[in-house]
Scaffold this motif. Structure first.
Motif, PDB file in Angstrom:
ATOM      1  N   ASP A  26       0.834  -1.203   0.000  1.00 27.60           N
ATOM      2  CA  ASP A  26       0.000   0.000   0.000  1.00 27.60           C
ATOM      3  C   ASP A  26       0.866   1.249   0.000  1.00 27.60           C
ATOM      4  OD1 ASP A  26       0.299   0.966   2.915  1.00 27.60           O
ATOM      5  OD2 ASP A  26      -0.368  -1.102   3.200  1.00 27.60           O
ATOM      6  N   SER A  27       0.225   2.386  -0.169  1.00 30.89           N
ATOM      7  CA  SER A  27       0.957   3.639  -0.389  1.00 30.89           C
ATOM      8  C   SER A  27       1.746   4.107   0.813  1.00 30.89           C
ATOM      9  CB  SER A  27      -0.016   4.735  -0.825  1.00 30.89           C
ATOM     10  OG  SER A  27      -1.047   4.936   0.136  1.00 30.89           O
TER      11      SER A  27
ATOM     12  N   THR B 295       2.952  -3.565  -7.261  1.00 35.93           N
ATOM     13  CA  THR B 295       1.644  -2.917  -7.323  1.00 35.93           C
ATOM     14  C   THR B 295       1.390  -2.198  -5.997  1.00 35.93           C
ATOM     15  OG1 THR B 295       0.753  -4.594  -8.815  1.00 35.93           O
ATOM     16  CG2 THR B 295      -0.842  -3.253  -7.603  1.00 35.93           C
ATOM     17  N   VAL B 296       1.160  -0.890  -6.074  1.00 33.54           N
ATOM     18  CA  VAL B 296       0.937  -0.077  -4.876  1.00 33.54           C
ATOM     19  C   VAL B 296      -0.506   0.420  -4.877  1.00 33.54           C
ATOM     20  CG1 VAL B 296       1.649   1.957  -3.564  1.00 33.54           C
ATOM     21  CG2 VAL B 296       3.357   0.655  -4.873  1.00 33.54           C
ATOM     22  N   VAL B 297      -1.260   0.046  -3.842  1.00 31.09           N
ATOM     23  CA  VAL B 297      -2.651   0.493  -3.749  1.00 31.09           C
ATOM     24  C   VAL B 297      -2.708   1.726  -2.842  1.00 31.09           C
ATOM     25  CG1 VAL B 297      -3.651  -1.763  -4.194  1.00 31.09           C
ATOM     26  CG2 VAL B 297      -3.126  -1.124  -1.857  1.00 31.09           C
ATOM     27  N   PRO B 298      -3.374   2.786  -3.290  1.00 35.43           N
ATOM     28  CA  PRO B 298      -3.405   4.014  -2.480  1.00 35.43           C
ATOM     29  C   PRO B 298      -4.395   3.924  -1.324  1.00 35.43           C
ATOM     30  CG  PRO B 298      -4.668   4.310  -4.496  1.00 35.43           C
ATOM     31  CD  PRO B 298      -4.035   2.949  -4.595  1.00 35.43           C
ATOM     32  N   ILE B 299      -3.974   4.453  -0.173  1.00 35.41           N
ATOM     33  CA  ILE B 299      -4.873   4.654   0.953  1.00 35.41           C
ATOM     34  C   ILE B 299      -5.328   6.109   0.898  1.00 35.41           C
ATOM     35  CG2 ILE B 299      -5.057   4.645   3.480  1.00 35.41           C
ATOM     36  CD1 ILE B 299      -3.180   2.311   3.544  1.00 35.41           C
ATOM     37  N   GLU B 300      -6.527   6.374   1.343  1.00 35.76           N
ATOM     38  CA  GLU B 300      -7.113   7.703   1.182  1.00 35.76           C
ATOM     39  C   GLU B 300      -7.057   8.520   2.465  1.00 35.76           C
ATOM     40  OE1 GLU B 300     -10.394   6.491  -2.260  1.00 35.76           O
ATOM     41  OE2 GLU B 300     -11.004   6.579  -0.153  1.00 35.76           O
ATOM     42  N   VAL B 301      -6.938   9.825   2.278  1.00 36.69           N
ATOM     43  CA  VAL B 301      -7.021  10.800   3.368  1.00 36.69           C
ATOM     44  C   VAL B 301      -8.270  11.639   3.128  1.00 36.69           C
ATOM     45  CG1 VAL B 301      -5.901  12.748   4.510  1.00 36.69           C
ATOM     46  CG2 VAL B 301      -4.524  10.882   3.609  1.00 36.69           C
ATOM     47  N   VAL B 302      -9.043  11.857   4.186  1.00 37.60           N
ATOM     48  CA  VAL B 302     -10.317  12.571   4.053  1.00 37.60           C
ATOM     49  C   VAL B 302     -10.273  13.863   4.862  1.00 37.60           C
ATOM     50  CG1 VAL B 302     -12.824  12.441   4.278  1.00 37.60           C
ATOM     51  CG2 VAL B 302     -11.502  10.347   3.814  1.00 37.60           C
ATOM     52  N   PHE B 303     -10.334  15.000   4.151  1.00 40.33           N
ATOM     53  CA  PHE B 303     -10.432  16.325   4.763  1.00 40.33           C
ATOM     54  C   PHE B 303     -11.830  16.871   4.516  1.00 40.33           C
ATOM     55  CE2 PHE B 303      -5.761  16.432   4.426  1.00 40.33           C
ATOM     56  CZ  PHE B 303      -5.407  17.110   5.592  1.00 40.33           C
TER      57      PHE B 303
ATOM     58  N   PHE C 127       7.421  10.849   6.255  1.00 38.53           N
ATOM     59  CA  PHE C 127       6.096  10.428   6.678  1.00 38.53           C
ATOM     60  C   PHE C 127       5.094  11.099   5.744  1.00 38.53           C
ATOM     61  CE2 PHE C 127       8.512  10.328  10.745  1.00 38.53           C
ATOM     62  CZ  PHE C 127       8.407   8.975  10.994  1.00 38.53           C
ATOM     63  N   GLY C 128       4.469  10.301   4.891  1.00 41.51           N
ATOM     64  CA  GLY C 128       3.504  10.833   3.947  1.00 41.51           C
ATOM     65  C   GLY C 128       2.165  11.125   4.593  1.00 41.51           C
ATOM     66  N   PRO C 129       1.162  11.486   3.799  1.00 41.16           N
ATOM     67  CA  PRO C 129      -0.132  11.924   4.326  1.00 41.16           C
ATOM     68  C   PRO C 129      -0.800  10.972   5.306  1.00 41.16           C
ATOM     69  CG  PRO C 129       0.038  12.491   2.022  1.00 41.16           C
ATOM     70  CD  PRO C 129       1.260  11.690   2.334  1.00 41.16           C
ATOM     71  N   VAL C 130      -0.908   9.693   4.965  1.00 39.95           N
ATOM     72  CA  VAL C 130      -1.663   8.763   5.823  1.00 39.95           C
ATOM     73  C   VAL C 130      -1.019   8.634   7.197  1.00 39.95           C
ATOM     74  CG1 VAL C 130      -2.344   6.348   6.130  1.00 39.95           C
ATOM     75  CG2 VAL C 130      -2.712   7.484   3.934  1.00 39.95           C
TER      76      VAL C 130
ATOM     77  N   GLY D 196       1.210  10.822   8.385  1.00 37.70           N
ATOM     78  CA  GLY D 196       1.270  12.187   8.902  1.00 37.70           C
ATOM     79  C   GLY D 196       0.004  12.601   9.621  1.00 37.70           C
ATOM     80  N   VAL D 197      -1.138  12.018   9.250  1.00 35.77           N
ATOM     81  CA  VAL D 197      -2.394  12.285   9.961  1.00 35.77           C
ATOM     82  C   VAL D 197      -2.218  12.000  11.449  1.00 35.77           C
ATOM     83  CG1 VAL D 197      -4.746  11.423  10.326  1.00 35.77           C
ATOM     84  CG2 VAL D 197      -3.965  11.956   8.018  1.00 35.77           C
ATOM     85  N   HIS D 198      -1.480  10.953  11.764  1.00 30.03           N
ATOM     86  CA  HIS D 198      -1.348  10.504  13.150  1.00 30.03           C
ATOM     87  C   HIS D 198      -0.137  11.103  13.865  1.00 30.03           C
ATOM     88  CE1 HIS D 198      -4.523   7.815  12.063  1.00 30.03           C
ATOM     89  NE2 HIS D 198      -3.784   7.281  11.105  1.00 30.03           N
ATOM     90  N   LEU D 199       0.960  11.306  13.131  1.00 31.24           N
ATOM     91  CA  LEU D 199       2.166  11.828  13.770  1.00 31.24           C
ATOM     92  C   LEU D 199       2.212  13.344  13.806  1.00 31.24           C
ATOM     93  CD1 LEU D 199       5.017   9.479  12.467  1.00 31.24           C
ATOM     94  CD2 LEU D 199       3.730   9.341  14.604  1.00 31.24           C
ATOM     95  N   GLY D 200       1.563  13.992  12.835  1.00 32.24           N
ATOM     96  CA  GLY D 200       1.585  15.440  12.779  1.00 32.24           C
ATOM     97  C   GLY D 200       2.879  15.978  12.190  1.00 32.24           C
ATOM     98  N   LYS D 201       2.876  17.282  11.924  1.00 35.91           N
ATOM     99  CA  LYS D 201       4.037  17.949  11.335  1.00 35.91           C
ATOM    100  C   LYS D 201       5.180  18.008  12.349  1.00 35.91           C
ATOM    101  CE  LYS D 201       5.279  22.467   9.324  1.00 35.91           C
ATOM    102  NZ  LYS D 201       5.759  22.034   8.007  1.00 35.91           N
TER     103      LYS D 201
END
Length: 304
Positions: free
Chosen positions: A24-25, A40-48, A280-283, A285-290
């Motif tokens: 996965d991504s 093959t890389v399947v994307p995980i989604e981020v929802v804003f 740390f990409g978006p998915v 980064g949602v949990h770890l933060g900037k």
């Protein structure tokens, strides 16, 4: 070109097997590695705010952190549906693959692996092996990379899984999180007593526990400088005790300059070790933060 691997059946008949590798991504693999080893890389989604973005397709890492800073609420993440994954595995079967090894982020931080194991039982036209990496980010990407390399070299499913187990068991890491609120809100931190850090400006050091494979805080100090020194102590112990070469990895959450500085310091200390840089990409980064930083290590798969 994918070279089929040779597999000996119980009947003693040699049969050529084609093994596909899926991840996965959150593996954050460079595109050249994905292309070279046909992963093959399947994307995980981020929802804003009810708007969905596919990681690294609809939303870059820098764009994500800009949105995160402005977001009134913590974004969520969404894994691919079981139906989507069944369709993917079916597509690989139609392309002539007999087996797919699907390597994904730790089941302790996502339900994706367990959902895929349920899906695999519904598939009868291809052998689906779902592998829990017990980790995420580029460390998981290393596992996918090595599996794909072995598949191209004609190794069997058993050989690949055995190798993945060896590499997975060699992984160590130390995450330094600048702000705990995302981890706490997302429920990804097991020992939530570490939340005190948000009040006292304490920097927690996190790791994936070797037994539970959950994210836990193993120490906390009052500054980023001291946190990095603590993380380096853990790395030093791993380097001293290792019976094989270790590959080092430095990751950052939208602070590449800080990551590069840390990588340079570690390269001076361990000049003979292979040292990679990642993020740390978006998915994640949602949990770890900037502002999060991490060092990690794994058995150097190119050397042993």
């Amino acid at each position: 070109m994918v070279i089929p691997s040779l597999y000996v059946t119980k009947q003693g008949i040699d049969k050529l097997m084609k093994i596909a590798i899926v991840t996965d991504s959150t593996s954050y693999l460079p595109q050249e590695i994905v292309d070279k080893y046909n992963i093959t890389v399947v994307p995980i989604e981020v929802v804003f705010n009810n708007k969905t973005y596919r990681e690294d397709i609809d939303l870059t890492t820098s764009e994500f952190y800009e949105l995160l800073q402005k977001a009134p609420e913590l974004p969520s993440t969404a894994q691919p549906s079981v139906g989507e994954m069944i369709n993917l595995y079916d597509k690989l079967a139609k392309e002539g693959y007999d087996t797919v090894i699907s390597i994904h982020l730790a089941s302790t931080i996502s339900g994706f692996v367990n959902n895929l194991k349920s899906a695999a039982r519904m598939i009868d036209n291809i052998n689906v092996v779902v592998y829990d990496s017990h980790i995420t980010v580029r460390l998981m990407g290393y596992l996918a990379q090595e599996a794909a390399k072995m598949a191209q070299a004609g190794k069997t499913e058993t050989e690949i899984i055995d190798r993945l187990d060896v590499l997975r068991n060699s992984i160590g890491e130390s995450f330094v999180v600048d702000d705990l609120k995302n981890l706490v809100k997302g429920g990804r931190l097991s020992n939530t007593s570490a939340v005190i850090g948000t009040v006292l400006n304490i920097k927690p050091l996190l790791e994936f526990d070797n037994d539970s494979h959950k994210i836990v805080a193993y120490d906390k100090v009052r500054s980023m400088k001291k946190a990095k020194l603590k993380a380096e102590e853990k790395l030093s112990i791993a380097m001293e005790n290792a019976t094989h070469p270790l590959r080092l990895l430095v990751l950052d959450a939208d602070d590449p300059e800080a990551g590069d500085r840390w990588a340079d310091e570690l390269h001076e200390r361990y000049p003979d070790a292979t040292l990679d840089r990642s993020y740390f990409g978006p998915v994640i980064g949602v949990h770890l933060g900037k502002g999060a930083l991490a060092i990690a290590w794994i058995r150097d798969f190119d050397k042993s």
